[in-house]
Every structure is written in structure tokens, then in C-alpha cells.
Design a protein around this motif. Structure first.
Motif, mmCIF file in Angstrom:
data_model
loop_
_atom_site.group_PDB
_atom_site.id
_atom_site.type_symbol
_atom_site.label_atom_id
_atom_site.label_comp_id
_atom_site.label_asym_id
_atom_site.label_seq_id
_atom_site.Cartn_x
_atom_site.Cartn_y
_atom_site.Cartn_z
ATOM 1 N N SER A 471 0.830 -1.197 0.000
ATOM 2 C CA SER A 471 0.000 0.000 0.000
ATOM 3 C C SER A 471 0.871 1.256 0.000
ATOM 4 O O SER A 471 0.575 2.232 -0.692
ATOM 5 C CB SER A 471 -0.940 0.003 1.212
ATOM 6 O OG SER A 471 -1.853 1.063 1.138
ATOM 7 N N LEU A 472 1.960 1.251 0.761
ATOM 8 C CA LEU A 472 2.883 2.392 0.770
ATOM 9 C C LEU A 472 3.459 2.631 -0.627
ATOM 10 O O LEU A 472 3.571 3.773 -1.085
ATOM 11 C CB LEU A 472 4.017 2.152 1.772
ATOM 12 C CG LEU A 472 3.645 2.139 3.257
ATOM 13 C CD1 LEU A 472 4.860 1.737 4.100
ATOM 14 C CD2 LEU A 472 3.121 3.496 3.715
ATOM 15 N N LEU A 473 3.817 1.546 -1.309
ATOM 16 C CA LEU A 473 4.346 1.664 -2.668
ATOM 17 C C LEU A 473 3.289 2.213 -3.622
ATOM 18 O O LEU A 473 3.545 3.143 -4.388
ATOM 19 C CB LEU A 473 4.830 0.295 -3.162
ATOM 20 C CG LEU A 473 6.195 -0.165 -2.652
ATOM 21 C CD1 LEU A 473 6.402 -1.647 -2.938
ATOM 22 C CD2 LEU A 473 7.321 0.648 -3.298
ATOM 23 N N HIS A 474 2.085 1.645 -3.571
ATOM 24 C CA HIS A 474 1.033 2.040 -4.496
ATOM 25 C C HIS A 474 0.619 3.493 -4.279
ATOM 26 O O HIS A 474 0.221 4.180 -5.228
ATOM 27 C CB HIS A 474 -0.194 1.133 -4.353
ATOM 28 C CG HIS A 474 0.088 -0.311 -4.642
ATOM 29 N ND1 HIS A 474 1.029 -0.697 -5.567
ATOM 30 C CD2 HIS A 474 -0.439 -1.463 -4.133
ATOM 31 C CE1 HIS A 474 1.062 -2.021 -5.613
ATOM 32 N NE2 HIS A 474 0.194 -2.504 -4.758
ATOM 33 N N GLN A 475 0.701 3.964 -3.025
ATOM 34 C CA GLN A 475 0.337 5.352 -2.727
ATOM 35 C C GLN A 475 1.491 6.329 -2.935
ATOM 36 O O GLN A 475 1.329 7.525 -2.724
ATOM 37 C CB GLN A 475 -0.164 5.461 -1.282
ATOM 38 C CG GLN A 475 -1.473 4.740 -1.012
ATOM 39 C CD GLN A 475 -1.950 4.966 0.404
ATOM 40 O OE1 GLN A 475 -2.166 6.097 0.827
ATOM 41 N NE2 GLN A 475 -2.117 3.896 1.162
ATOM 42 N N GLY A 476 2.657 5.809 -3.322
ATOM 43 C CA GLY A 476 3.806 6.685 -3.532
ATOM 44 C C GLY A 476 4.431 7.187 -2.254
ATOM 45 O O GLY A 476 5.119 8.214 -2.246
ATOM 46 N N LEU A 477 4.221 6.447 -1.138
ATOM 47 C CA LEU A 477 4.752 6.879 0.155
ATOM 48 C C LEU A 477 6.153 6.342 0.418
ATOM 49 O O LEU A 477 6.826 6.781 1.346
ATOM 50 C CB LEU A 477 3.792 6.463 1.277
ATOM 51 C CG LEU A 477 2.366 7.015 1.129
ATOM 52 C CD1 LEU A 477 1.484 6.529 2.266
ATOM 53 C CD2 LEU A 477 2.374 8.537 1.072
ATOM 54 N N ILE A 478 6.577 5.357 -0.362
ATOM 55 C CA ILE A 478 7.972 4.925 -0.419
ATOM 56 C C ILE A 478 8.297 4.648 -1.881
ATOM 57 O O ILE A 478 7.407 4.531 -2.715
ATOM 58 C CB ILE A 478 8.268 3.664 0.441
ATOM 59 C CG1 ILE A 478 7.325 2.513 0.060
ATOM 60 C CG2 ILE A 478 8.197 3.957 1.911
ATOM 61 C CD1 ILE A 478 7.653 1.205 0.783
ATOM 62 N N SER A 479 9.584 4.515 -2.186
ATOM 63 C CA SER A 479 10.013 4.235 -3.556
ATOM 64 C C SER A 479 10.744 2.908 -3.600
ATOM 65 O O SER A 479 11.091 2.331 -2.565
ATOM 66 C CB SER A 479 10.919 5.367 -4.070
ATOM 67 O OG SER A 479 10.246 6.608 -3.979
ATOM 68 N N GLU A 480 10.985 2.433 -4.825
ATOM 69 C CA GLU A 480 11.610 1.124 -5.003
ATOM 70 C C GLU A 480 12.533 1.170 -6.209
ATOM 71 O O GLU A 480 12.193 1.755 -7.240
ATOM 72 C CB GLU A 480 10.501 0.078 -5.220
ATOM 73 C CG GLU A 480 11.008 -1.321 -5.455
ATOM 74 C CD GLU A 480 9.861 -2.271 -5.754
ATOM 75 O OE1 GLU A 480 9.786 -3.320 -5.113
ATOM 76 O OE2 GLU A 480 9.037 -1.965 -6.644
ATOM 77 N N THR A 481 13.715 0.577 -6.086
ATOM 78 C CA THR A 481 14.623 0.524 -7.230
ATOM 79 C C THR A 481 14.062 -0.430 -8.274
ATOM 80 O O THR A 481 13.332 -1.365 -7.953
ATOM 81 C CB THR A 481 16.027 0.052 -6.811
ATOM 82 O OG1 THR A 481 15.945 -1.274 -6.267
ATOM 83 C CG2 THR A 481 16.630 0.977 -5.775
#
Length: 709
Positions: A471-481
């Protein structure tokens, strides 16, 4: 010959105007500019190289990976009176020679070839003759994502197309594809040697597609059969293996669905015959591996079902996008099980190159994120392609049947703190191990059993932490390489959460308590029990009258009765689906069941918790919800939940100070119409100018009044 491009468009293709983006691409193609065009299926890519070919002197080469695609496009062009042909392995020597002569005679404007033929010494000699005589005005490479190992359909022979740049340095190259992430775009430009390429990126959103994910078990075939029978028109069922394709196609045929198999193990003649029958509507369903579909021009596919897990999100987007190319409503359904993950993982292990394995596993994890995601599925797909979408599309299962929203700000802060302590150098699984106090070797090897966040997340399961991270990823609250390792990184939004400047709301999947059991709120459980009682009554009445149960009341009406629990004729008449005639016929019977049930469920009212009492005390001191939240270090949504619960318990909360009376009235009317269980439904009914917080507060008051009156 033509006054403007629109005149040429009308002349050659019969269209009066261009679709979005086409005109600019065609203008740049006419100016001999190298191009990379990413345009979703059905967006009109082909016209962007076909019209310039007709307006320029010389021959345009179109590189196409599939024989069927070449034939479809050439047939369509010839039907418009346009000089086009293809050269491939289906032609005998005499026919091939005849077509080459027609090209040299200037009768052909577009020549379709496969990359394998294009790179042979003999064919390149022929192209030199064309270039020195008629002129070679452009090379258009269709399905250009095949050039990239990061794409969903990598083909090594596409890598060699770069040789065309050195052999024909003055000829512009156009690359076209329906899907390409930023990484794939960069790879295409590099691998094809595009010079100062103009990149045209259309939106990846397909608003006419309805996305959904269904759990897959031993009975899922019957769900698939039921879904196909419900759908109108033709469709595709994708399976992972040839054996599964044959099995599903045979079962569907046995159950009365006109279905045909398609996979690389079939003889070429059988594959071609089955594909033709499907394209001509002689067969309704094609059951296929990924060998089927790329470049298929059938516009009226109404549904695409993935009965097995696709290998990448890009593949899934491309395959599901074969539905609804005509812009009409269509459906994409993915059947998901953890058993399928193991099957795909096994196939990945067979890859000899460790780097290929790493890339394939990242792609698989992205598919799992989509399948297990609790936010708008369109948001997840578009985020993968680097496109932002506001969510709440209204055309996916997560938006139409949203999961409960909960405040997980504290859990998010724990996770982000763990990322900081681990120096943003690890992925989701390792960070969850640290939070849950795992004793595995990797945690101890890096000394993460000594960090302050070690073991602070034991109260949540691994699946719950994964749900939060997705959910954090989908909401743009964290990023991922995006390098295959999936390392998590903090961003600006992450720091706002850590500094208590932003709260985190996530849609929560209901927790399984055991086989066949699900955890519900008491009110949801109560409504479901009453719903079943009302269904029994409806069935009994229907049997006596020899009519289907839905003639008595629709399911939606019974659900509202179970949620609203009307106490008299007046309240019962407000239920959707109840008119005066039905009130007179059935009102007494249904009200009797509802009243008996509510009496049996009467329990002493709960007392406020310690945390709720702390909120109440600050409220009585005159603080507003935002001030209470700041003082207590909670999210405002949590404080509003407290206030709603306190009102439901008849505690002294000043409702008029929290929500204006006219807004209360509108919310109460919405509850009376839609029930009080789904906040999402109420918000959609009221509109965006009403917040979840004020709806929760008024709902709490409404529930307390129902008990009084």
C-alpha cells in the motif's frame, strides 16, 4: 496532391480526423525524425507509420514479429486500395520473386517482413537495390518492446536490428509498441541506435476495462465457466502451459462453450485454423498460452481471463488489453493462487543466466503486488508504467467493493524507521524479518538484530506487513529501485510520515482466522446473519408462489434490510426495491423476522475504552478534532473514529460542533438509502465534498438514535 493531412487521411483510410497524438507523430515522421511511440492497444499506432509511407517517395519497411499480424495489416491496406505486401516463409519461391519484382517496379509502398528475414545477407542485398533505386524512406519496427530484455516478450533477433542503422544511416527509424516502462524505453533507443529520438508516450489508461482478481482453488474452473456464460461476445482465456490449455478448452467444449485451443505445440496449420475461426466469430472463446495474441486485431473481444498467473505485469497489461479495443466495456479477470507462484518460480529457476532469473523474479513480484493489492487496480498498473492516477476508478473490484480503510500510521512509522536503521539498502522481506525479530542468518549477519527497530513489529503477521508495504508503494509513500533487487527507499512523503505531518490510511484485507473463517466487525456479522434469515423467508414465499426468489426482492434490497433493520412500515417503505404493493404483500412478514432478530441481539452497550475517554475529555475541553489529534499524536481519522464510537455509545459529544446540521441531514439521508456498513458507498453517494471523518461521526449518532426509537 493533398491540401492537408486530414485530406490524405480521408483519401486513404476514410477517417475525418486523427486520434489524440497521431497528427504530431505523423508530422515528425514526414520530417524524417527518429521516433519512439508508446501507444496502448487500439490507440492507432499503425496509421502513424502507414500514412507517412504513402506521402513519401520510396518504400517503407515494416518489421513485424508475427506472420498473422503481417497478413492482417496487409489485407486491410489492400482492401483500402493501398500497395502493400509481405515477404515471409509462407510464400513459395515464385510468389516471393513476383512480390520483389512488384516492389522494384514501384507498385508497393509498405513491405512487411520478419526480423529474421530482414537480417539475412540475401535480403539485405535486395534492400540495397531498393535503396539505390526507389529509395528507402523509413524503417518502422512494430512491437519494439521485443528488443528489450526488460520487456515482456524479449526476442534476441530484435537486438540485431541495430545493424540497419549502420547499413542505412540516412533512413529514419520509427519504433512502435503498446507498452514500455522507462527502462524499456531507454533500452529500445539504445539497442536500435535511434538518434535524437522524439518519444511520444500516450496514456496507458484503458478506462473501458473492468479489472478484477479472484481467488483460485480446485473449484475455479466452474467459476470460470460461470463467468464466461455471463459474458456476451467473444473472449480469451490465458493459461501457463500447453497441457492446461488443452484441458480447459476440452472442458469448456464439453460444457457447451465453443472454445478452441492455441499453443506453440499445435501444428502450424491447426493454430492458423483456430485463430481464423476465432477472428471470424466462428468460435467464441480461444484458450491459449502467451503464443497467442500479439498483434491480433480483433476489436470486439469482450473479456480476457488469466486462469494462470502471467509472468510479468507488462505481459498482463498487454494480454488483458486485447479486450475492448473498440472502446466498448470489457472485462479482465485474473485467477490468483499461491500454487501458481511456485509454478512460475520453477520456470524462472530453469533460466541459465542468474541475471535473467533476477529480472524475472522482480517481474513476478510485481504481478503478486497487483493480485494482492488492496488499492485501485488501475493505480497499480499505471504506476508500473510511471503514470500517476488518482485512484477510485469505479471500474475495478477494489474500487467497487472496497476493503475497510484503517489508520496504519504507527505501523508505517515503524516500518520507515526500520528502513532508516537499515540504511535503505534492503527489500521488503528482510525489513519485515527485522521488525518481527527474526533470528535468520541474514539479519544477524548485518547486525540488524542490534538495531532499535528489531522485534518492534511482532504483533503483525508477515502478510499484514506485506499488505502495508504494498500500500505504501502504491500510494507513492515509499520508492523502489527497478534493477531487479527491489530495494526500498524513502522519499519526501516518507519523511512527512516520520515527522508526523502525514497519516497513512490503507485498505485492509480481512484476516483469516482458520479454514473457511473470516474476521468481521460485529455489525457486519450481525447484518450477514439477518441477511441469511431474510433469504430463507424470501425463498419460502417464492416457492409458494412458484416464482424465482428475485421476483420477491432483489439481493440488494435484502442487504439493505439487514443493515438498516427497519422497525415499521414507514422505514420499510424507504428500502430500495420496496413499493406500496410489496409493502402490503410482504411488509409484515419481513418486519416480523427483522424485529425478532433485533430483540435476540440486544446486548448491554459497551463502555468507552481508555483511549476513547481521553479523546472525550479533550473534546469537552473545547478542542476540535485536529487539535485533539495533534495533542495526542494520533491521526485525525483515528480521533474522528473515537468521536463516532462515543456518539454511538450515547456519550456527551457535541455533534453540532463537529458537523453542521445541514450536512448531518444529507449524511443521514444517504445512510437511510444505502445502509450504514460501507463508508465508501456513503462517500460515493454524497460526493467528494463530504469527508470520511464527518460521515463516521454522523453515522455514530445515527446508530445511537436507532436504538432509542
Amino acid at each position: 496532391m493533398f491540401n492537408d493531412l486530414e485530406s490524405a487521411l480521408k483519401h486513404f483510410f476514410g477517417y475525418d480526423s486523427f486520434r489524440a497524438g497521431q497528427r504530431k507523430i505523423i508530422e515528425e515522421a514526414l520530417n524524417n525524425q527518429d521516433l519512439l511511440v508508446i501507444m496502448p492497444t487500439g490507440g492507432g499506432k499503425s496509421l502513424c507509420f502507414q500514412l507517412p509511407a504513402l506521402l513519401k517517395e520510396g518504400l517503407t519497411i515494416v518489421v513485424s514479429p508475427l506472420i498473422a499480424l503481417m497478413k492482417d495489416q496487409v489485407d486491410a491496406l489492400q482492401d483500402n486500395g493501398i500497395g502493400a505486401t509481405f515477404l515471409n516463409s509462407t510464400l513459395d519461391y515464385a510468389e516471393g520473386r513476383s512480390r520483389q519484382e512488384a516492389i522494384l517496379a514501384g507498385k508497393i509502398k509498405l513491405l512487411y517482413v520478419a526480423p529474421e528475414r530482414l537480417l539475412t545477407e540475401k535480403f539485405r542485398s535486395f534492400l540495397l537495390r531498393v535503396a539505390n533505386g526507389l529509395g528507402l524512406n523509413a524503417i518502422a519496427i512494430d512491437e519494439a518492446h521485443c528488443v528489450s530484455e526488460w520487456g515482456h516478450d524479449f526476442r534476441p533477433e530484435y537486438r540485431q536490428l541495430k545493424q540497419l542503422r549502420s547499413q542505412f544511416p540516412q533512413t529514419p527509424i520509427f519504433a512502435f509498441t503498446a507498452t514500455a516502462t522507462k527502462r524499456v524505453q531507454d533500452d529500445i533507443i539504445q539497442q536500435l541506435g535511434l538518434r535524437d529520438a522524439n518519444v511520444h508516450l500516450a496514456s496507458f489508461n484503458r478506462p473501458n476495462l473492468h479489472y478484477e482478481v479472484k481467488s483460485k482453488d480446485k473449484n475455479s474452473y466452474y467459476q470460470l465457466l460461470k463467468d464466461i456464460r455471463r459474458q456476451s461476445g467473444s473472449g480469451i482465456v490465458y493459461c501457463l502451459s500447453r497441457r492446461r490449455v488443452e484441458e480447459i478448452a476440452l472442458k469448456l467444449k464439453h460444457d457447451g462453450i465453443d472454445a478452441l485451443p492455441y499453443h506453440a505445440g499445435l501444428e502450424a496449420e491447426v493454430r492458423s485454423h483456430n485463430q481464423t475461426r476465432f477472428l471470424r466469430d466462428d468460435a467464441r472463446v480461444i484458450v491459449a498460452t502467451v503464443a497467442f495474441g500479439m498483434g491480433i486485431n480483433k476489436p470486439d473481444v469482450r473479456f480476457v481471463f488469466h486462469f494462470d498467473l502471467p509472468r510479468s505485469l507488462e505481459s498482463f497489461y498487454q494480454e488483458s488489453g486485447r479486450a475492448g479495443r473498440d472502446g466498448e466495456t470489457a472485462k479482465s479477470t485474473l485467477f490468483f493462487s499461491f500454487g501458481d507462484i511456485k509454478k512460475v518460480d520453477y520456470l524462472i529457476e530453469q533460466k541459465p543466466d542468474p541475471n535473467e532469473q533476477r529480472i524475472a523474479r522482480q517481474q513476478l513480484n510485481q504481478v503478486i503486488d497487483y493480485a494482492e493489492g488492496t488499492v485501485c487496480r488501475r493505480t497499480i498498473i499505471l504506476r508500473y508504467f510511471g503514470e500517476r492516477f488518482g485512484g477510485d476508478c469505479g471500474r475495478c473490484d477494489n474500487c467497487l467493493e472496497p476493503k475497510p480503510i484503517e489508520d496504519w500510521t504507527i505501523e508505517a512509522q515503524k516500518f520507515l524507521s526500520c528502513m532508516v536503521r537499515c540504511r535503505e539498502r534492503f527489500g521488503m522481506n528482510h525489513l519485515i524479518d527485522v521488525l518481527r525479530g527474526s533470528r535468520n542468518k541474514k539479519v544477524q549477519q548485518y547486525g540488524h538484530h542490534l538495531v532499535s527497530t528489531y522485534g518492534i513489529g511482532k504483533e503483525k503477521s508477515i502478510d499484514e506487513w506485506k499488505m502495508l508495504v504494498r500500500s505504501l508503494l502504491h500510494q507513492g509513500l515509499i520508492s523502489e529501485t527497478n534493477d531487479g533487487y527491489r530495494i526500498l527507499r524513502l522519499n519526501k512523503n516518507s519523511w512527512e510520515i516520520l515527522k508526523k505531518q502525514r497519516s497513512v490510511q490503507i485498505a485492509v484485507t480481512q484476516k483469516k482466522l482458520g479454514k473457511g473463517e473470516t474476521k468481521y466487525s460485529p455489525r457486519q456479522a450481525e447484518a450477514e446473519i439477518l441477511y441469511e434469515k431474510l433469504r430463507v423467508l424470501r425463498k419460502n414465499i417464492a416457492d409458494l408462489q412458484a416464482v424465482p426468489p428475485y421476483v420477491i426482492f432483489a439481493d440488494s434490497s435484502l442487504k439493505l434490510m439487514s443493515q438498516l433493520q427497519p422497525k415499521n412500515d414507514k422505514e420499510f417503505s424507504r428500502i430500495s426495491g420496496v413499493n406500496n404493493h410489496k409493502l402490503q404483500q410482504y411488509g409484515d412478514k419481513f418486519l416480523s423476522i427483522i424485529q425478532d432478530f433485533t430483540r435476540s441481539q440486544e446486548l448491554p452497550k459497551p463502555l468507552p475504552s481508555k483511549s476513547q475517554m481521553a479523546t472525550l475529555q479533550l473534546h469537552q475541553q473545547g478542542l476540535n478534532p485536529e487539535e485533539i489529534a495533534n495533542k495526542r499524536g494520533f491521526a485525525m481519522s483515528t480521533i474522528c473514529t473515537h468521536l463516532g464510537d462515543l456518539l454511538e455509545m450515547n456519550q456527551p459529544v457535541a455533534l453540532n460542533q463537529l458537523v453542521k446540521p445541514e450536512r448531518q441531514k444529507a449524511i443521514v439521508e444517504a445512510i437511510a438509502k444505502h445502509g450504514d456498513v460501507s463508508l465508501k458507498t456513503l462517500r460515493e453517494s454524497l460526493g467528494k465534498y463530504y469527508s470520511y471523518d464527518e460521515i463516521k461521526i454522523v453515522r455514530g449518532w445515527w446508530r445511537s438514535q436507532r436504538e432509542i426509537f
